[in-house]
Design an enzyme around this catalytic site. Structure first.
Site, PDB file in Angstrom:
ATOM      1  N   ASP A  34      -2.533  25.812 -54.974  1.00  0.00           N
ATOM      2  CA  ASP A  34      -3.922  25.814 -54.499  1.00  0.00           C
ATOM      3  C   ASP A  34      -3.910  24.964 -53.453  1.00  0.00           C
ATOM      4  O   ASP A  34      -3.352  23.997 -53.082  1.00  0.00           O
ATOM      5  CB  ASP A  34      -4.901  25.453 -55.413  1.00  0.00           C
ATOM      6  CG  ASP A  34      -5.348  26.481 -56.189  1.00  0.00           C
ATOM      7  OD1 ASP A  34      -4.733  27.751 -56.120  1.00  0.00           O
ATOM      8  OD2 ASP A  34      -5.839  26.398 -57.385  1.00  0.00           O
ATOM      9  N   LYS A  56      -7.365  28.110 -52.174  1.00  0.00           N
ATOM     10  CA  LYS A  56      -8.569  28.476 -52.937  1.00  0.00           C
ATOM     11  C   LYS A  56      -9.704  27.332 -52.690  1.00  0.00           C
ATOM     12  O   LYS A  56      -9.728  26.445 -53.302  1.00  0.00           O
ATOM     13  CB  LYS A  56      -8.643  28.850 -54.281  1.00  0.00           C
ATOM     14  CG  LYS A  56      -7.424  29.962 -54.588  1.00  0.00           C
ATOM     15  CD  LYS A  56      -7.866  31.306 -54.168  1.00  0.00           C
ATOM     16  CE  LYS A  56      -9.126  31.849 -55.020  1.00  0.00           C
ATOM     17  NZ  LYS A  56      -9.392  33.015 -54.544  1.00  0.00           N
ATOM     18  N   MET A 169     -18.829  23.313 -57.665  1.00  0.00           N
ATOM     19  CA  MET A 169     -19.240  24.293 -56.304  1.00  0.00           C
ATOM     20  C   MET A 169     -20.616  24.623 -56.089  1.00  0.00           C
ATOM     21  O   MET A 169     -20.965  25.893 -56.019  1.00  0.00           O
ATOM     22  CB  MET A 169     -18.212  25.456 -56.694  1.00  0.00           C
ATOM     23  CG  MET A 169     -16.642  25.293 -56.717  1.00  0.00           C
ATOM     24  SD  MET A 169     -15.797  26.613 -57.181  1.00  0.00           S
ATOM     25  CE  MET A 169     -16.239  26.835 -58.820  1.00  0.00           C
TER      26      MET A 169
END
Length: 258
Positions: A34, A56, A169
């Site tokens: 990632d 990501k 997030m």
């Protein structure tokens, strides 16, 4: 048929990977990693290993998940040991189920090595327990983030008034979901800590309260990943952070444990 291991790389610091995860990384023939995985951690991979970036990052251009699944299956057909190195823990907002399903459907053996998720790393840096006797008896991991083809969500699990919520997030959508929490009865003075680049030398913690959160601008932070912790268990840490800051943000005093 190749063996694929999903490994949690931890929240950022290269030395927070588990011993088991590091050993497998050093043995792997191919590593998919990632965007948040430390370059110094990648240097621990076998010199002959094929390294494949499958970035990501929330809100950033990244490799489509279906294409990652396809790459993993193809690599498992070619290599003996394939490692999928994920930030944090693979099983917490890591879309691990999609990758595991694709690999098992193709007949490959899959294993998972857990990692340190950002909420736990943040609590350690702050020296603030997410659970607190007589105050916070549960912790919720949640996110308002949804896929590109899904309807945006403002629904976050609230728990009881004192319980701790870790929002992943969620900074860019903080206005709507924070307002929704307030409408459901959460106290506007509930302590909030914005946790940026947790476990890295650049980590930063910003104390707020829930009432101020909708007014906070994401541009006030750097480009690092941001986790949001909410709850009365964080009151003491908020006051300590506020004492180091010139920002005049009203917060509740620490709640005394029963």
């Amino acid at each position: 048929m190749g063996r694929v291991v999903l490994i949690g790389a931890g929240p950022g610091a290269e030395d927070l990977i588990t011993v088991r995860g590091l050993k497998l990384l050093m043995q792997a023939d191919c590593v998919f990693y990632d965007a948040l995985v430390s370059p110094s951690l990648l240097s621990e991979a076998h010199p002959d290993a094929k390294l494949v970036a499958v970035g990501k990052r929330c809100g950033k251009k990244s490799t489509a998940q279906h294409f990652i699944n396809k790459q993993l299956v193809e690599a498992a057909d070619q290599f003996k040991l394939v490692v999928r190195l994920k930030g944090g823990d693979p099983m917490v907002f890591g879309r691990a189920d999609e990758e595991i399903t694709a690999l098992k459907t193709a007949g490959h053996t899959v294993e998972v090595v857990p990692g340190v998720t950002a909420a736990l790393a943040a609590a350690s840096s702050l020296q603030a327990s997410l659970t607190l006797r007589g105050i916070a008896r549960s912790v919720t991991f949640t996110t308002p983030s949804v896929g590109a083809d899904e309807v945006p969500s403002t629904e976050l699990f609230t728990g009881t008034e004192n319980d701790t919520v870790a929002v992943y997030m969620g900074l860019r959508q903080a206005g709507p979901w924070a307002a929704a929490l307030l409408e459901k009865g959460r106290n506007a003075n509930t302590p909030v800590i914005l946790c940026e680049s947790v476990s890295l030398p650049s980590e930063k913690f910003t104390p707020l309260n829930l009432g101020k959160l909708p007014l906070f601008s994401a541009e006030q932070l750097t480009d690092g990943p941001c986790l949001i912790l909410i709850g009365q268990a964080l009151a003491k840490a908020c006051l300590q952070l506020r004492a180091q800051s010139a920002d005049d943000i009203p917060l509740l005093p620490p709640v005394q444990a029963a």
